[in-house]
Design a protein around this motif. Sequence first.
Motif, PDB file in Angstrom:
ATOM      1  N   VAL A 173      47.750  14.638  28.911  1.00  0.00           N
ATOM      2  CA  VAL A 173      48.795  15.628  28.663  1.00  0.00           C
ATOM      3  C   VAL A 173      49.905  15.383  29.677  1.00  0.00           C
ATOM      4  O   VAL A 173      49.661  15.405  30.890  1.00  0.00           O
ATOM      5  N   THR A 174      51.112  15.131  29.195  1.00  0.00           N
ATOM      6  CA  THR A 174      52.226  14.798  30.084  1.00  0.00           C
ATOM      7  C   THR A 174      53.225  15.957  30.128  1.00  0.00           C
ATOM      8  O   THR A 174      53.311  16.758  29.205  1.00  0.00           O
ATOM      9  N   GLY A 175      53.955  16.007  31.214  1.00  0.00           N
ATOM     10  CA  GLY A 175      55.033  16.980  31.328  1.00  0.00           C
ATOM     11  C   GLY A 175      54.920  17.829  32.557  1.00  0.00           C
ATOM     12  O   GLY A 175      53.970  18.599  32.706  1.00  0.00           O
ATOM     13  N   ALA A 176      55.915  17.697  33.460  1.00  0.00           N
ATOM     14  CA  ALA A 176      55.922  18.499  34.676  1.00  0.00           C
ATOM     15  C   ALA A 176      56.217  19.961  34.394  1.00  0.00           C
ATOM     16  O   ALA A 176      55.952  20.827  35.233  1.00  0.00           O
ATOM     17  N   VAL A 234      44.584   9.757  23.516  1.00  0.00           N
ATOM     18  CA  VAL A 234      45.597  10.587  22.886  1.00  0.00           C
ATOM     19  C   VAL A 234      46.565  11.031  23.969  1.00  0.00           C
ATOM     20  O   VAL A 234      46.164  11.695  24.934  1.00  0.00           O
ATOM     21  N   VAL A 235      47.806  10.648  23.820  1.00  0.00           N
ATOM     22  CA  VAL A 235      48.842  11.008  24.791  1.00  0.00           C
ATOM     23  C   VAL A 235      49.716  12.081  24.170  1.00  0.00           C
ATOM     24  O   VAL A 235      50.309  11.885  23.103  1.00  0.00           O
ATOM     25  N   CYS A 236      49.784  13.233  24.834  1.00  0.00           N
ATOM     26  CA  CYS A 236      50.552  14.372  24.334  1.00  0.00           C
ATOM     27  C   CYS A 236      51.885  14.412  25.056  1.00  0.00           C
ATOM     28  O   CYS A 236      51.934  14.590  26.273  1.00  0.00           O
ATOM     29  N   GLY A 237      52.956  14.241  24.318  1.00  0.00           N
ATOM     30  CA  GLY A 237      54.278  14.168  24.914  1.00  0.00           C
ATOM     31  C   GLY A 237      54.609  12.741  25.334  1.00  0.00           C
ATOM     32  O   GLY A 237      53.814  11.811  25.160  1.00  0.00           O
ATOM     33  N   ALA A 238      55.802  12.537  25.853  1.00  0.00           N
ATOM     34  CA  ALA A 238      56.254  11.231  26.363  1.00  0.00           C
ATOM     35  C   ALA A 238      56.381  10.183  25.268  1.00  0.00           C
ATOM     36  O   ALA A 238      56.434   8.990  25.551  1.00  0.00           O
ATOM     37  N   THR A 239      56.454  10.602  23.979  1.00  0.00           N
ATOM     38  CA  THR A 239      56.482   9.634  22.892  1.00  0.00           C
ATOM     39  C   THR A 239      57.881   9.310  22.403  1.00  0.00           C
ATOM     40  O   THR A 239      58.062   8.365  21.633  1.00  0.00           O
ATOM     41  N   SER A 240      58.885  10.076  22.828  1.00  0.00           N
ATOM     42  CA  SER A 240      60.242   9.849  22.345  1.00  0.00           C
ATOM     43  C   SER A 240      60.936   8.806  23.226  1.00  0.00           C
ATOM     44  O   SER A 240      60.272   7.981  23.864  1.00  0.00           O
ATOM     45  N   GLY A 284      50.014   8.537  20.094  1.00  0.00           N
ATOM     46  CA  GLY A 284      50.982   9.357  20.803  1.00  0.00           C
ATOM     47  C   GLY A 284      51.405  10.541  19.960  1.00  0.00           C
ATOM     48  O   GLY A 284      51.854  10.370  18.820  1.00  0.00           O
ATOM     49  N   LEU A 285      51.232  11.738  20.504  1.00  0.00           N
ATOM     50  CA  LEU A 285      51.626  12.964  19.824  1.00  0.00           C
ATOM     51  C   LEU A 285      52.907  13.501  20.451  1.00  0.00           C
ATOM     52  O   LEU A 285      53.054  13.488  21.678  1.00  0.00           O
ATOM     53  N   PRO A 286      53.834  13.997  19.646  1.00  0.00           N
ATOM     54  CA  PRO A 286      55.032  14.613  20.223  1.00  0.00           C
ATOM     55  C   PRO A 286      54.666  15.808  21.091  1.00  0.00           C
ATOM     56  O   PRO A 286      53.587  16.399  20.959  1.00  0.00           O
TER      57      PRO A 286
END
Length: 391
Positions: A173-176, A234-240, A284-286
Motif C-alpha cells: 500500500v503506497t501513499g504518504a 498487489v501494489v495499491c496506488g503509484a500506478t499512474s 497495480g491497482l489505482p
Amino acid sequence: MSAVAWPEARRHAREAARPLEGVQRRLPDALGCTLAVPLVALSALPAYDSAAMDGYAVAGTGPWQLTGRVLAGDPGSPEPLAAGEAVEIGTGAVVPAGAAAVLPYERATRTGRTVGGPIEPGRHVRRRGEDCPAGREVLPAGTVVNPVVLGLAASLGHDTLTVHRRPRIGTVVTGAELRTAGLPAAGQVRDAIGPMLPGLLRAAGAEPAWESRVADDASALVAALLRCDADVLVVCGATSVGAADHLRRALDTLAVEVPVRGVACRPGHPQLLAILPDGRYVVGLPGNPYAALVATLTLLYPLLGRLAGRAEPPALTTRLGAPVAAHHRDTRLVPVVRVGPAALPVGHDRPGSLWGAAGADALAVVPPGWTGAEVEVLPLPAAGIALPPPS
C-alpha cells in the motif's frame, strides 16, 4: 504502450498464468480451494442397503413374525430374514438380507409379536449405491470447494482432498497521505483499499500473506517488488504517471515484462499487469478505492482464478433497467443491483467513493458506444463468501 481494451486486458490476465500445484488438504482446510483432480466416490452412497423410514423390515407376504430389532449404528450385519419374518428397524439401519420392503410404523398394525400392513416391494429401502456407486466421478477438477462440496466429499469417504495451492498475495500500500485510523487531517485520506482487499482476495481463493506500507519512495517500492515470499504482488496506488507514482519506473528498472500498462475503462484506467523475471506477478491497482475495485475485478480476479485452478466462470448478461451514458472510447464499470430480469444502476460511482459499490451486488460492463443491448455483469463477492484468515 497504449491502454488495452477491457476485454483484452481480462484475457491477458487469465492467459498469463497457469494453475498452481496440487496439494493434499484436510477437509476443513480445503474450503475455498479448487479441486486439482476430479472428486471420485471412494464409497458407494448409500454404503449399504439402509432403511429410509422407521418401521419394520419384512420378508415375503404378511403377516410377519418379529424376530428382533435393528438400529442405525448397530455393529455387524443383521441375520437374514426368511419369508414371513420381520425385524423392527430404525431409519439408516442396515436392512437384513431377504427383506422385501420396510413397512412404516404409521401403516403397520401390531399385535404382540405379529405385524401386518400393506407393502410395496422395495419401498422405503435405499439400496447400496443407488445414489452414487463407488468409483463414480461426481465433480470435475476446477470445482470450488464450498461447504456443500465438503459434505459431499465426507459422505463419499474422503478425509482429504487434492486441491490447488492457494495463491499467496503480498500487498504493498503506497501513499504518504494515507491514515489507517481516526479522522484524516487536511491533506490526508483514510485508507479504504487496505481494509477492502483481504476479503476480496480470500473470496477469489487466494491467501493474503503479508502487507507492507511504503511512502512515495521508489527505492522502497523496488525493495518490496524483490520480496520472493508471494506468488502475486498487489501494489495499491503509484500506478499512474505523476511525480509520486513510481511503480512503472520501478518495473522498468527491474526489466519486467508489462503486458498491460493501462486499461481503457472508467474508472480504473491506470492499472497494470506485470510478470517479474522469476515468474511472479505484479498487479497495480489505482489509488482511488472504487477504481481499485474495478481493477481487482478486471485484472486481479482473472489472474487469481487461473492460479487457483478455478474454471473460468460463464459470462452473465442482463439488460439495464435505467439509462446509462456510455463513453465513446472506454468501457464503463457501473455498480448495479440485479432485480428480476434487469439490473438497476445505484449511482455514487465516482472513482474515489465506494458508496455505490457497497450497495450493489454486481458491476455492469458498459462497452464503448453502448446503445442499449444487454451487458455483461460481474458479481461482487457476497457476505459470507470470504474465508476467515488462516489460523
